[in-house]
Design a protein around this motif. Structure first.
Motif, PDB file in Angstrom:
ATOM      1  N   ARG A  15     101.879 -40.225  50.942  1.00 49.60           N
ATOM      2  CA  ARG A  15     100.780 -40.366  50.092  1.00 49.60           C
ATOM      3  C   ARG A  15      99.548 -41.580  50.199  1.00 49.60           C
ATOM      4  O   ARG A  15      98.377 -40.569  49.465  1.00 49.60           O
ATOM      5  CB  ARG A  15     101.738 -41.772  49.049  1.00 49.60           C
ATOM      6  N   GLY A  16      99.628 -42.320  50.578  1.00 51.72           N
ATOM      7  CA  GLY A  16      98.024 -42.559  51.170  1.00 51.72           C
ATOM      8  C   GLY A  16      96.752 -41.571  51.622  1.00 51.72           C
ATOM      9  O   GLY A  16      95.606 -41.901  51.346  1.00 51.72           O
ATOM     10  N   MET A  17      97.600 -41.153  52.649  1.00 51.92           N
ATOM     11  CA  MET A  17      96.885 -39.990  52.983  1.00 51.92           C
ATOM     12  C   MET A  17      96.558 -38.861  51.833  1.00 51.92           C
ATOM     13  O   MET A  17      96.030 -37.921  51.793  1.00 51.92           O
ATOM     14  CB  MET A  17      96.993 -39.019  54.441  1.00 51.92           C
ATOM     15  N   ALA A  18      97.271 -38.400  50.672  1.00 46.21           N
ATOM     16  CA  ALA A  18      97.207 -38.008  49.699  1.00 46.21           C
ATOM     17  C   ALA A  18      96.051 -38.139  48.930  1.00 46.21           C
ATOM     18  O   ALA A  18      95.329 -37.457  48.445  1.00 46.21           O
ATOM     19  CB  ALA A  18      98.183 -37.432  49.398  1.00 46.21           C
ATOM     20  N   LEU A  19      95.968 -39.204  48.650  1.00 40.93           N
ATOM     21  CA  LEU A  19      94.845 -40.184  47.456  1.00 40.93           C
ATOM     22  C   LEU A  19      93.690 -40.163  48.070  1.00 40.93           C
ATOM     23  O   LEU A  19      92.934 -41.245  47.395  1.00 40.93           O
ATOM     24  CB  LEU A  19      95.843 -41.737  47.083  1.00 40.93           C
ATOM     25  N   THR A  20      93.384 -40.204  49.247  1.00 44.09           N
ATOM     26  CA  THR A  20      92.340 -40.933  50.106  1.00 44.09           C
ATOM     27  C   THR A  20      91.842 -40.013  49.175  1.00 44.09           C
ATOM     28  O   THR A  20      91.990 -38.404  50.105  1.00 44.09           O
ATOM     29  CB  THR A  20      92.311 -41.347  51.458  1.00 44.09           C
ATOM     30  N   PRO A  21      90.127 -39.743  49.380  1.00 37.21           N
ATOM     31  CA  PRO A  21      89.586 -38.728  49.123  1.00 37.21           C
ATOM     32  C   PRO A  21      88.318 -38.096  50.746  1.00 37.21           C
ATOM     33  O   PRO A  21      88.589 -38.771  51.757  1.00 37.21           O
ATOM     34  CB  PRO A  21      87.515 -39.689  48.350  1.00 37.21           C
ATOM     35  N   GLY A  22      88.802 -37.224  51.128  1.00 40.87           N
ATOM     36  CA  GLY A  22      88.394 -36.130  51.296  1.00 40.87           C
ATOM     37  C   GLY A  22      87.609 -34.985  51.499  1.00 40.87           C
ATOM     38  O   GLY A  22      86.159 -35.066  50.686  1.00 40.87           O
ATOM     39  N   PRO A  23      86.912 -34.342  52.541  1.00 36.66           N
ATOM     40  CA  PRO A  23      85.644 -33.240  52.795  1.00 36.66           C
ATOM     41  C   PRO A  23      86.589 -32.534  51.421  1.00 36.66           C
ATOM     42  O   PRO A  23      85.149 -31.279  50.564  1.00 36.66           O
ATOM     43  CB  PRO A  23      86.368 -32.747  54.197  1.00 36.66           C
ATOM     44  N   HIS A  27      83.041 -31.900  48.114  1.00 33.06           N
ATOM     45  CA  HIS A  27      83.327 -30.531  47.706  1.00 33.06           C
ATOM     46  C   HIS A  27      83.672 -29.777  46.049  1.00 33.06           C
ATOM     47  O   HIS A  27      82.930 -29.388  45.326  1.00 33.06           O
ATOM     48  CB  HIS A  27      84.103 -29.091  48.171  1.00 33.06           C
ATOM     49  N   LEU A  28      84.926 -30.164  45.508  1.00 30.64           N
ATOM     50  CA  LEU A  28      85.137 -30.681  44.271  1.00 30.64           C
ATOM     51  C   LEU A  28      84.039 -31.277  43.418  1.00 30.64           C
ATOM     52  O   LEU A  28      83.929 -30.176  42.004  1.00 30.64           O
ATOM     53  CB  LEU A  28      86.487 -30.996  44.204  1.00 30.64           C
ATOM     54  N   ALA A  29      84.071 -32.803  43.737  1.00 34.10           N
ATOM     55  CA  ALA A  29      83.326 -33.053  42.519  1.00 34.10           C
ATOM     56  C   ALA A  29      81.375 -32.793  43.187  1.00 34.10           C
ATOM     57  O   ALA A  29      80.967 -32.812  41.824  1.00 34.10           O
ATOM     58  CB  ALA A  29      83.126 -34.810  43.519  1.00 34.10           C
TER      59      ALA A  29
END
Length: 53
Positions: A15-23, A27-29
């Motif tokens: 869950r922590g890995m899924a919630l942290t922003p990544g590349p 890109h989406l933002a």
């Protein structure tokens, strides 16, 4: 046998890995900001298809 505590630990790390922003989030933002509101969901659907495949 896998214990319930081990499953909970793995789930919390995931869950922590899924919630942290990544590349992909950057890109989406950036697409939504520079190209408008319609480009954000289009990019999101492309990212979702990539995750599924």
């Amino acid at each position: 046998m896998i214990t319930l505590a081990a499953v909970g630990g793995v789930a919390s790390v995931e869950r922590g890995m899924a919630l942290t922003p990544g590349p992909n989030m950057i890109h989406l933002a950036s697409r939504a900001i520079t190209q408008g509101r319609r480009a954000g969901p289009v990019s999101l659907s492309g990212t979702a298809v990539g995750f599924v495949c």
